[in-house]
Scaffold this motif. Structure first.
Motif, short mmCIF file in Angstrom:
data_model
loop_
_atom_site.label_atom_id
_atom_site.label_comp_id
_atom_site.label_asym_id
_atom_site.label_seq_id
_atom_site.Cartn_x
_atom_site.Cartn_y
_atom_site.Cartn_z
N VAL A 15 0.84 -1.19 0.00
CA VAL A 15 0.00 0.00 0.00
C VAL A 15 0.87 1.24 0.00
N THR A 71 0.08 5.56 0.38
CA THR A 71 -0.93 6.61 0.52
C THR A 71 -0.25 7.96 0.38
N SER A 72 -1.05 8.97 0.09
CA SER A 72 -0.56 10.35 0.09
C SER A 72 -1.57 11.20 0.85
N HIS A 91 4.22 2.14 -7.47
CA HIS A 91 5.51 2.75 -7.11
C HIS A 91 5.34 4.07 -6.39
N SER A 134 -3.94 9.68 -10.95
CA SER A 134 -4.34 10.55 -12.04
C SER A 134 -5.86 10.66 -12.05
N HIS A 139 -13.37 14.14 -9.90
CA HIS A 139 -12.76 13.80 -11.20
C HIS A 139 -11.68 12.73 -11.08
N SER A 175 10.28 6.85 -1.93
CA SER A 175 9.22 6.26 -1.12
C SER A 175 9.67 6.25 0.33
N ARG A 235 5.66 14.31 -1.32
CA ARG A 235 4.99 13.03 -1.63
C ARG A 235 5.72 11.82 -1.06
N ALA A 254 3.70 10.36 2.45
CA ALA A 254 3.20 9.08 1.96
C ALA A 254 3.26 8.09 3.11
N GLN A 308 3.59 3.83 3.96
CA GLN A 308 3.97 2.56 3.35
C GLN A 308 4.41 1.64 4.48
N VAL A 336 10.43 10.74 -6.12
CA VAL A 336 9.08 10.24 -6.30
C VAL A 336 8.58 10.48 -7.73
N ALA A 386 9.22 7.36 -9.46
CA ALA A 386 8.23 6.35 -9.05
C ALA A 386 6.92 6.56 -9.80
N HIS A 387 6.48 7.81 -9.89
CA HIS A 387 5.22 8.09 -10.60
C HIS A 387 5.35 7.85 -12.09
N ARG A 447 7.09 5.53 -13.42
CA ARG A 447 6.95 4.07 -13.59
C ARG A 447 5.48 3.66 -13.54
N ASP A 448 4.71 4.25 -12.60
CA ASP A 448 3.27 3.94 -12.54
C ASP A 448 2.58 4.31 -13.85
N GLU A 483 3.48 1.84 -16.58
CA GLU A 483 2.79 0.56 -16.37
C GLU A 483 1.33 0.66 -16.76
N GLU A 484 0.72 1.82 -16.46
CA GLU A 484 -0.68 2.04 -16.82
C GLU A 484 -0.84 2.02 -18.35
N PRO A 535 1.30 12.41 -11.63
CA PRO A 535 1.11 11.38 -12.66
C PRO A 535 0.40 11.94 -13.89
N GLU A 536 -0.55 12.83 -13.66
CA GLU A 536 -1.30 13.42 -14.77
C GLU A 536 -0.38 14.19 -15.72
N ALA A 558 -10.55 14.39 -17.00
CA ALA A 558 -11.46 15.28 -16.28
C ALA A 558 -10.67 16.20 -15.36
#
Lengths: 168, 603
Positions: free
Chosen positions: A33, A35-36, A58, A63, A83, B138, B167, B171, B173, B244, B247-248, B250-251, B254-255, B323-324, B344
């Motif tokens: 897990v 979190t932020s 990661h 998004s 959103h 992280s 972040r 965060a 973990q 970070v 890290a983002h 990489r996410d 992967e997406e 990430p956006e 959105a």
């Protein structure tokens, strides 16, 4: 298991506490897990948001359009953080009137359960009771016991159970 | 070994304790504050004799911890990135002189920024100072890097910086915990004036030694970037990243189903950058992108042609790499089609932060604004920056600046004649100790004339209620400090008594303008309502709005209290009894006296 959750509310409503419980429950479920959270000035009553990513991710942020689940402690924040939800995402909302999502007057339920400040836990119980979260209600009860100081445990568990009961 | 879900800052604090740190000093500031709280908590939990102090500012924290490291013990200092600006003086020289016991500097950055006055990159500051910096992505990595930093610091006798960002700090973990093992070192300061009191001539020698240390450290194979080879689907394509943001990225990859399609390099030590990285990428890629926050530190050191990043304009120069935004950057880098549906966006900005119901600062700000409608109000940094919402804060710059700015405004206006506007500076108790005292001594000795309101809530509220020297043992009372620097007018009262507080401001204004007058100081004392609650904080009954309310909304505009809201159904303002702390400021504001003590009296 992969689940991305957005938790939205106002500073002081216990968004951080809810985030901790979600993270702890993920650990007990044997899941990774991340979190932020929002700290700092916004905690003085401003709109705050947490994200929870359960599974092999990661980084902690989401998004827009990614969250499978949203917990909204005030309905006004649907316009602020809604959103982040996927088009097929589930929102659980604390509101006195219908919002077009799974809605519960969690404030009223919390007051009736003798825990007026535990709107957050009532809403969590409601979402878990509806089967919307990565763990069944029992997992969150364990997490609440781990995270809560002993003197508040009974009240917090009562609020959570009231939310679960309101789901059926 | 156990595992616990920790906040990034808690993981860093845990790492500091596990590494056998003996002295930890800090000044709080978002996003760094929880590091020192965690050091204190884990030291208590393990009954470890660590000296943990909240120093009055970052410069002092830095110097306290640095000297402890001179004795051979491990020491750590933590702060937010702008705190490093305050600590810049000892920071810069500490690179040259080096250290003995491992010395960790944590400087937490805030790309965005979310809760800071800049989004500066501490890694750049480390490069400026010639201090190695580690960039975790992280909480788990942050804790591991604390141990790595102490080891490096002792091996090279150099301060080492850990640079987490918001972040990572905020965060959570699951983090593996080890048992802290005290190092059982005895303090031993070996005198060496050519080093610890280096004169300019010796400094040149030390500087040469530093350059040599950095070259060795950069070539250390244990610190080389981590290489994750791609599967060849995107040939001759590579991504270099750190922190970070990596890290983002990489996410996001992967997406997109491209998590393993290209070569990835994770840089753990952005400065000094390993020369092996440039050698590894040279001639190997047609497309190479650098992703880092928040300035181009890796990119500037890489000096390879054709690298995409901030310098090429592909990565925006400002703002957090969410990430956006990374989806857009990676899409352009890889030549992917834009998302079929535009992402959105938020329809509303959300509620803005405001002072708590019953906060003593609200009463003080209301009185200041009402008493001096034409005044100039230099402000400062803390919860009370929110006085800007109440029209009682006109400037906010950096810690302690409000007092110096008040003096500067005075000197500029006073040249034009005696009819200068009343200048009222506000500063919190912790910020006053941080940087306000030299500013006040300067203003007094330069014969500036203004009113200084010290908003004393008995704590550092904004960052989680850390103590101030006024609560120390022995305490350093603010009034003694104010008298000590030669202030001729000093009053101390509770702003909840609005009438008395307003009269005091008028008296202060008269003194300030009188022959022989100068800086007038008013200490507005009311304990933080988050700490003491309504019953101990003064007035103890909530208020309510009667049917006399005409719906003019004057109270909503002038008081901006979170307990009050407009009720569409009744066309009146309502006060939430559960939120109201009974300060009564709204009673004074209501033009039709529709706000009265609630039925049921005290609670």
């Amino acid at each position: 298991m992969r689940q991305r959750i957005v938790v939205s509310g106002l500073g002081g409503q216990g968004v951080l506490f809810l985030t901790r419980i979600l993270a702890e429950a993920a650990l007990h479920a044997g899941e990774e897990v991340l979190t932020s959270e929002t700290h700092g000035m916004a905690q003085r009553g401003g709109a705050v948001v947490s994200t929870v990513k359960v599974g092999p991710f990661h980084g902690p942020l989401l998004s827009p359009g990614e969250a499978e689940v949203g917990l909204f402690l005030v309905p006004e924040n649907l316009a602020v953080h809604g959103h982040f939800l996927r088009p097929d995402g589930l929102a659980f909302v604390n509101a006195a009137t219908s919002t077009g999502h799974s809605t519960l007057d969690a404030a009223a339920v919390a007051a009736a359960a003798g825990a007026p400040r535990s709107v957050n836990l009532v809403l969590l119980g409601f979402a878990a009771g509806r089967g919307g979260l990565f763990s069944p209600p029992e997992g969150f009860e364990t997490a609440i016991r781990v995270v809560t100081p002993v003197r508040h445990q009974a009240q917090n568990l009562a609020a959570f159970s009231a939310g679960v009961a309101a789901a059926s | 070994m156990t595992t616990r879900v920790l906040l990034g800052n808690e993981a860093i604090g845990r790492g500091i304790v596990e590494a056998g740190c003996a002295v930890a000093a800090a000044y709080p500031g978002t996003p760094a504050s929880e590091i020192q709280e965690a050091v204190a908590a884990f030291a208590r939990e393990g009954a470890l004799p660590i000296h943990v102090e909240w120093s009055v500012n970052e410069k002092i924290a830095y110097e306290v911890a640095l000297a402890a490291s001179y004795t051979g013990k491990r020491a750590a200092v933590s702060m937010k990135q702008v705190g490093l600006n305050a600590a810049a003086d000892p920071f810069m020289r500490s690179a040259y002189l080096g250290v003995k016991g491992g010395f960790l500097v944590v400087s937490a950055d805030d790309p965005g920024p979310h809760s800071s006055q800049t989004e500066q990159d501490s890694r750049f500051f480390a490069m400026f100072a010639k201090i190695p910096v580690l960039d975790p992505g992280s909480p788990r990595e942050a804790k591991a890097m604390v141990q790595m930093a102490f080891t490096l610091s002792e091996a090279y006798e150099i301060p080492v910086m850990l640079r987490p960002t918001t972040r990572v700090c905020h965060a959570r973990q699951a983090v593996p915990l080890e048992t802290p093992v005290p190092l059982a070192r005895v303090a031993r300061f070996e005198k060496d004036p050519t080093r610890w009191a280096a004169t300019p001539r010796a400094v040149l020698t030390l500087h040469r030694g530093l350059t040599e240390k950095l070259a060795r450290l950069a070539a250390d194979p244990a610190l080389a970037p981590i290489f994750l080879a791609g599967d060849g689907r995107l040939p001759r394509t590579g991504l270099i990243g750190s922190g970070v943001a990596f890290a983002h990225a990489r996410d996001v990859l992967e997406e997109l189903g491209l998590g393993t399609a290209l070569d990835l390099y994770q840089v753990r030590v952005p400065y000094p950058l390993a020369p092996s990285l440039a050698e590894a990428v040279r001639g190997r890629y047609d497309r190479l992108l650098v992703i880092e926050e928040s300035y181009p530190v890796i990119e500037l050191q890489l000096r390879e042609r054709g690298v995409e990043g901030r310098l090429s304009g592909l990565v925006p120069a400002e703002g957090e790499l969410t990430p956006e935004r990374l989806r857009g950057i990676l899409g352009r880098f890889l030549g992917l089609p834009a998302s079929p549906t535009p992402p959105a966006t938020a329809a509303a900005p959300g509620a803005r932060p405001t002072l708590c119901a019953g906060c003593g600062h609200r009463a003080a700000f209301y009185a200041i604004r009402q008493t001096f409608p034409r005044g100039i109000f230099p402000g400062d940094i803390g919860c009370y920056t929110l006085g800007v919402n109440l029209g009682a804060v006109d400037t906010c710059h950096c810690m302690g600046a409000g007092i110096s700015q008040a003096a500067g405004f005075y000197h500029a206006y006073a040249q034009d004649g005696p009819d200068f506007p009343t200048i009222v500076a506000t500063i919190g108790d912790s910020t006053f100790f941080h940087s306000g005292i030299p500013a006040l001594a300067n203003a007094v000795s330069q014969q500036a004339r203004f009113i200084l309101v010290i908003l004393d809530n008995g704590t550092t509220a904004m960052t989680g209620h850390q103590p101030t020297p006024a609560l120390g043992s022995p305490p350093v009372p603010i009034r003694n400090v104010v008298r000590g620097v030669g202030v001729g007018f000093l009053r101390e009262l509770d702003p909840y008594d609005l009438r008395a507080f307003t009269a005091c401001l008028i008296e202060a204004d008269r003194y300030m303008r009188s022959e022989g007058g100068g800086v007038a100081v008013v200490i507005a004392s009311h304990p933080c309502v988050l700490q003491v609650g309504p019953t101990e904080g003064g007035a103890a009954h909530p208020f309510e709005v009667t049917e006399e309310c005409t719906g003019c909304e004057a109270c909503l505009a002038d008081v901006e209290c979170p307990a009050m809201r407009w009720d569409e159904a009744t066309g009146r303002v309502v006060i939430a009894a559960a939120v109201c702390n009974g300060c009564g400021v709204c009673v004074t504001v209501c033009p039709v006296e529709a706000i009265v003590p609630a039925e049921g009296g005290r609670r």
